[in-house]
Motif scaffolding. Structure first.
Motif, PDB file in Angstrom:
ATOM      1  N   THR A   1      10.459   8.274  -5.492  1.00 14.43           N
ATOM      2  CA  THR A   1      10.273   7.464  -4.293  1.00 14.43           C
ATOM      3  C   THR A   1       9.012   7.922  -3.572  1.00 14.43           C
ATOM      4  O   THR A   1       8.755   9.126  -3.457  1.00 14.43           O
ATOM      5  CB  THR A   1      11.483   7.608  -3.359  1.00 14.43           C
ATOM      6  OG1 THR A   1      12.662   7.149  -4.042  1.00 14.43           O
ATOM      7  CG2 THR A   1      11.297   6.774  -2.098  1.00 14.43           C
ATOM      8  N   TYR A   2       8.218   6.978  -3.096  1.00 15.53           N
ATOM      9  CA  TYR A   2       6.984   7.330  -2.398  1.00 15.53           C
ATOM     10  C   TYR A   2       6.694   6.311  -1.308  1.00 15.53           C
ATOM     11  O   TYR A   2       7.343   5.263  -1.224  1.00 15.53           O
ATOM     12  CB  TYR A   2       5.812   7.407  -3.377  1.00 15.53           C
ATOM     13  CG  TYR A   2       5.238   6.084  -3.841  1.00 15.53           C
ATOM     14  CD1 TYR A   2       4.001   5.633  -3.367  1.00 15.53           C
ATOM     15  CD2 TYR A   2       5.908   5.289  -4.773  1.00 15.53           C
ATOM     16  CE1 TYR A   2       3.469   4.427  -3.799  1.00 15.53           C
ATOM     17  CE2 TYR A   2       5.380   4.087  -5.211  1.00 15.53           C
ATOM     18  CZ  TYR A   2       4.155   3.661  -4.722  1.00 15.53           C
ATOM     19  OH  TYR A   2       3.629   2.462  -5.152  1.00 15.53           O
ATOM     20  N   THR A   3       5.700   6.633  -0.475  1.00 14.23           N
ATOM     21  CA  THR A   3       5.280   5.742   0.594  1.00 14.23           C
ATOM     22  C   THR A   3       4.119   4.887   0.108  1.00 14.23           C
ATOM     23  O   THR A   3       3.031   5.397  -0.136  1.00 14.23           O
ATOM     24  CB  THR A   3       4.850   6.531   1.842  1.00 14.23           C
ATOM     25  OG1 THR A   3       5.928   7.377   2.254  1.00 14.23           O
ATOM     26  CG2 THR A   3       4.490   5.586   2.978  1.00 14.23           C
TER      27      THR A   3
ATOM     28  N   PHE B   1       3.159   0.754   5.841  1.00 19.52           N
ATOM     29  CA  PHE B   1       3.772   1.789   5.007  1.00 19.52           C
ATOM     30  C   PHE B   1       5.219   1.390   4.733  1.00 19.52           C
ATOM     31  O   PHE B   1       5.933   0.943   5.627  1.00 19.52           O
ATOM     32  CB  PHE B   1       3.767   3.140   5.726  1.00 19.52           C
ATOM     33  CG  PHE B   1       2.474   3.903   5.605  1.00 19.52           C
ATOM     34  CD1 PHE B   1       1.766   3.943   4.416  1.00 19.52           C
ATOM     35  CD2 PHE B   1       1.992   4.624   6.685  1.00 19.52           C
ATOM     36  CE1 PHE B   1       0.586   4.675   4.302  1.00 19.52           C
ATOM     37  CE2 PHE B   1       0.822   5.362   6.589  1.00 19.52           C
ATOM     38  CZ  PHE B   1       0.120   5.376   5.397  1.00 19.52           C
ATOM     39  N   HIS B   2       5.664   1.546   3.486  1.00 14.82           N
ATOM     40  CA  HIS B   2       7.054   1.251   3.171  1.00 14.82           C
ATOM     41  C   HIS B   2       7.485   2.081   1.957  1.00 14.82           C
ATOM     42  O   HIS B   2       6.659   2.501   1.149  1.00 14.82           O
ATOM     43  CB  HIS B   2       7.262  -0.242   2.897  1.00 14.82           C
ATOM     44  CG  HIS B   2       6.332  -0.808   1.868  1.00 14.82           C
ATOM     45  ND1 HIS B   2       4.989  -1.026   2.092  1.00 14.82           N
ATOM     46  CD2 HIS B   2       6.562  -1.241   0.593  1.00 14.82           C
ATOM     47  CE1 HIS B   2       4.421  -1.550   1.023  1.00 14.82           C
ATOM     48  NE2 HIS B   2       5.348  -1.678   0.093  1.00 14.82           N
ATOM     49  N   GLN B   3       8.770   2.323   1.847  1.00 14.36           N
ATOM     50  CA  GLN B   3       9.309   3.188   0.810  1.00 14.36           C
ATOM     51  C   GLN B   3       9.610   2.391  -0.459  1.00 14.36           C
ATOM     52  O   GLN B   3      10.237   1.333  -0.421  1.00 14.36           O
ATOM     53  CB  GLN B   3      10.575   3.879   1.303  1.00 14.36           C
ATOM     54  CG  GLN B   3      10.338   4.867   2.442  1.00 14.36           C
ATOM     55  CD  GLN B   3       9.485   6.040   1.996  1.00 14.36           C
ATOM     56  OE1 GLN B   3       9.905   6.830   1.151  1.00 14.36           O
ATOM     57  NE2 GLN B   3       8.289   6.158   2.552  1.00 14.36           N
TER      58      GLN B   3
ATOM     59  N   TYR C   1       1.620   4.229  -7.299  1.00 10.56           N
ATOM     60  CA  TYR C   1       2.296   5.524  -7.430  1.00 10.56           C
ATOM     61  C   TYR C   1       1.465   6.451  -8.310  1.00 10.56           C
ATOM     62  O   TYR C   1       1.247   7.626  -7.977  1.00 10.56           O
ATOM     63  CB  TYR C   1       3.679   5.296  -8.027  1.00 10.56           C
ATOM     64  CG  TYR C   1       4.542   6.523  -8.189  1.00 10.56           C
ATOM     65  CD1 TYR C   1       5.083   7.181  -7.098  1.00 10.56           C
ATOM     66  CD2 TYR C   1       4.851   7.001  -9.464  1.00 10.56           C
ATOM     67  CE1 TYR C   1       5.905   8.289  -7.257  1.00 10.56           C
ATOM     68  CE2 TYR C   1       5.674   8.103  -9.646  1.00 10.56           C
ATOM     69  CZ  TYR C   1       6.195   8.748  -8.545  1.00 10.56           C
ATOM     70  OH  TYR C   1       7.011   9.848  -8.709  1.00 10.56           O
TER      71      TYR C   1
ATOM     72  N   GLU D   1       1.038  12.012  -0.567  1.00  6.70           N
ATOM     73  CA  GLU D   1       1.689  11.054   0.319  1.00  6.70           C
ATOM     74  C   GLU D   1       0.779  10.651   1.482  1.00  6.70           C
ATOM     75  O   GLU D   1       0.219  11.513   2.167  1.00  6.70           O
ATOM     76  CB  GLU D   1       2.975  11.654   0.885  1.00  6.70           C
ATOM     77  CG  GLU D   1       4.187  11.503  -0.014  1.00  6.70           C
ATOM     78  CD  GLU D   1       4.765  10.108   0.021  1.00  6.70           C
ATOM     79  OE1 GLU D   1       5.319   9.697   1.054  1.00  6.70           O
ATOM     80  OE2 GLU D   1       4.661   9.422  -1.008  1.00  6.70           O
ATOM     81  N   LYS D   2       0.648   9.360   1.694  1.00  8.99           N
ATOM     82  CA  LYS D   2      -0.012   8.789   2.872  1.00  8.99           C
ATOM     83  C   LYS D   2      -1.461   9.230   3.039  1.00  8.99           C
ATOM     84  O   LYS D   2      -1.991   9.243   4.143  1.00  8.99           O
ATOM     85  CB  LYS D   2       0.781   9.120   4.141  1.00  8.99           C
ATOM     86  CG  LYS D   2       2.182   8.533   4.161  1.00  8.99           C
ATOM     87  CD  LYS D   2       2.873   8.814   5.490  1.00  8.99           C
ATOM     88  CE  LYS D   2       4.267   8.204   5.528  1.00  8.99           C
ATOM     89  NZ  LYS D   2       4.942   8.453   6.820  1.00  8.99           N
TER      90      LYS D   2
ATOM     91  N   CYS E   1       9.192  -5.058   3.013  1.00  4.56           N
ATOM     92  CA  CYS E   1       8.359  -4.015   3.600  1.00  4.56           C
ATOM     93  C   CYS E   1       8.853  -3.577   4.973  1.00  4.56           C
ATOM     94  O   CYS E   1       8.455  -2.522   5.459  1.00  4.56           O
ATOM     95  CB  CYS E   1       6.919  -4.516   3.740  1.00  4.56           C
ATOM     96  SG  CYS E   1       6.113  -4.793   2.169  1.00  4.56           S
TER      97      CYS E   1
ATOM     98  N   VAL F   1      14.567   1.208   0.846  1.00  6.04           N
ATOM     99  CA  VAL F   1      13.731   1.558  -0.302  1.00  6.04           C
ATOM    100  C   VAL F   1      13.751   0.412  -1.291  1.00  6.04           C
ATOM    101  O   VAL F   1      14.815  -0.021  -1.744  1.00  6.04           O
ATOM    102  CB  VAL F   1      14.239   2.854  -0.970  1.00  6.04           C
ATOM    103  CG1 VAL F   1      13.412   3.162  -2.210  1.00  6.04           C
ATOM    104  CG2 VAL F   1      14.189   4.017   0.011  1.00  6.04           C
TER     105      VAL F   1
ATOM    106  N   SER G   1      -4.146   2.284  -1.888  1.00  6.95           N
ATOM    107  CA  SER G   1      -3.550   1.105  -1.269  1.00  6.95           C
ATOM    108  C   SER G   1      -4.406  -0.149  -1.423  1.00  6.95           C
ATOM    109  O   SER G   1      -3.938  -1.254  -1.179  1.00  6.95           O
ATOM    110  CB  SER G   1      -3.308   1.366   0.223  1.00  6.95           C
ATOM    111  OG  SER G   1      -4.540   1.628   0.882  1.00  6.95           O
TER     112      SER G   1
END
Length: 356
Positions: A54-56, A71-73, A205, A212-213, A287, A292, A333
Motif C-alpha cells: 500500500t502506498y500514497t 493524495f490517496h491510498q 508504485y 512516500e510523498k 480518491c 484504500v 505523479s
C-alpha cells in the motif's frame, strides 16, 4: 500547415468532439492482428520483481496539476516490470518475428476517419492520408506557450524506424527507447513478449521506489547538488534546449541512475503507456473516500469533463520535453491522457507481468 493537417493535430491531441454520440472503442486483442499467441518465456533478467503493498498515490495540492490530485491510498499486488523502456532493438525483434506494422506505418483509413469528423467534411488529397506521425519541430525563437501547434508537426513518413521523418533512421540507436508507438502498438508487443502494459497504479508504485510523498523519484529537489538524475528539458522551452543533462532529445536507456528498485528512466526520457483509460483524477470518487483502492485497473472508459469525447489512455513519467516552464511532469505523479491512436516521438512504453 494546411487546414486538414491542422485538424489532424487537434484531433490527435484533443480527440474528436462528436455532437451526436460518444464513439466507444475497444482495442482489438493483439492475437487478432498478429495471427499468433506468444510462445516466448519472459526473460526475468530484463525485469524487476516488485513486492506489492500500500502506498500514497497522487500529489499534494500545491505540488502538481489537478489531474494528479489528491493524495490517496492504493494497494497493488506483486508484479514484475521491465528494467528499462522497450528499445528499438527489442521492437525490431518483435517486428521481424511477426511482420507487425505500427499505426504510423499504415495509410489513414478515410472511411473510418470520416466517422470522427463533422458531417460533410471533404475527403483530403491522397498525400494527406499517407502514413505519418507527430514530430517535435521547435522554432528557433521565443514564442507563446499557449499554442503547441508551434512546436509539433505532422510529418508524413515519420514512424519508429524514421523518428524524425524520411531521411532519419535508428541505425546506431538500437539501445534508445522506441517511439512513435500508439497504444495498440504497445499492446501488440506486450502480448507477443508474454507480458502486458502496467496499470497506472503499478507504474507509479514502481517509479516511487518506496519513497512516500516525494516530489521526485529521488527526493524533493529536481537537481540535488546540481546533479541531473533524469532526461528532461533545460533552457527556454521550446526553442532552446541547453542539454545540461547531456541530451537534447531522448537518451539511450539506462543513461541515468536507477531508482531504489533498480528501474531506469521511470522519470523523463519518453512518456510511457499504461493500460488504464484516462480519468481526470479529481473526478475519481475512489480518491476522496478515505479508503484504500485495491489494485485499481482504471475506469471502463475515458472520463474527462474537459474533453468528454476523446478516447485516451494514461501516459506516465514525462519526457525529454518536460520543462519547469511547461509540462513539468518529470515525477512519479506526473500523468497525462494521450489519444489511443497517437504516435509521437516522445511516447514509448515498458511492460509488466503478473507474479506467477
Amino acid at each position: 500547415m494546411g487546414k486538414f493537417k491542422f485538424f489532424c493535430l487537434v484531433l490527435l491531441f484533443c480527440g474528436c468532439k462528436e455532437k451526436e454520440r460518444v464513439r466507444e472503442w475497444k482495442v482489438k486483442q493483439p492475437s487478432t492482428f498478429l495471427g499468433l499467441e506468444s510462445e516466448l518465456k519472459v526473460d526475468e533478467d530484463e525485469m524487476v520483481f516488485i513486492k506489492g503493498g500500500t502506498y500514497t498515490m497522487g500529489a499534494a495540492q500545491q505540488s502538481d496539476t489537478h489531474d494528479a490530485l489528491p493524495f490517496h491510498q492504493v494497494m497493488v499486488n506483486d508484479f514484475w516490470i521491465d528494467k528499462t523502456e522497450v528499445t528499438n532493438k527489442q521492437y525490431a525483434d518483435f517486428v521481424a518475428a511477426t511482420g507487425y506494422k505500427t499505426l504510423a506505418e499504415r495509410p489513414v483509413d478515410w472511411e473510418e476517419l470520416k466517422t470522427l469528423l463533422p458531417l460533410g467534411t471533404p475527403r483530403p488529397d491522397e498525400a494527406s492520408l499517407q502514413p505519418g506521425s507527430m514530430v517535435f519541430t521547435p522554432p528557433n525563437f521565443p514564442i507563446s506557450l499557449t499554442d503547441y501547434t508551434q512546436w509539433w508537426s505532422w510529418v508524413s513518413g515519420a514512424n519508429w524506424r524514421q523518428p524524425q521523418g524520411p531521411g532519419s533512421s535508428i541505425n546506431g540507436k538500437e539501445n534508445y527507447p522506441v517511439v512513435h508507438i500508439a497504444f495498440e502498438d504497445a499492446q501488440a508487443y506486450a502480448t507477443w513478449a508474454g507480458k502486458r502494459l502496467p496499470t497506472e497504479a503499478e507504474w507509479e508504485y514502481a517509479a516511487r521506489g518506496g519513497a512516500e510523498k516525494k516530489e521526485f523519484a529521488w527526493g524533493d529537489e529536481l537537481t540535488p547538488n546540481n546533479t541531473y538524475l533524469a532526461n528532461f528539458f533545460q533552457g527556454e522551452f521550446p526553442y532552446e534546449n541547453t542539454g545540461n543533462d547531456g541530451y537534447v532529445m531522448s537518451a539511450p536507456v539506462a543513461s541515468f541512475p536507477p531508482n531504489a528498485y533498480g528501474l531506469y528512466d521511470m522519470i523523463g526520457n519518453v512518456w510511457e503507456w499504461c493500460s488504464d483509460f484516462f480519468e481526470a483524477e479529481k473526478f475519481n470518487p475512489e480518491c476522496c473516500k478515505g479508503v484504500v483502492a485495491n489494485n485499481p485497473q482504471g475506469p471502463d472508459k475515458t472520463r474527462d469533463p474537459n474533453d468528454p469525447f476523446s478516447i485516451r489512455h494514461v501516459i506516465k513519467g514525462g519526457s525529454f520535453l518536460c520543462s519547469p516552464q511547461y509540462c513539468s511532469n518529470y515525477k512519479p505523479s506526473g500523468r497525462q491522457g494521450s489519444v489511443y491512436d497517437t504516435g509521437m516521438n516522445h511516447i514509448g512504453f515498458r511492460c509488466a507481468k503478473d507474479k506467477v
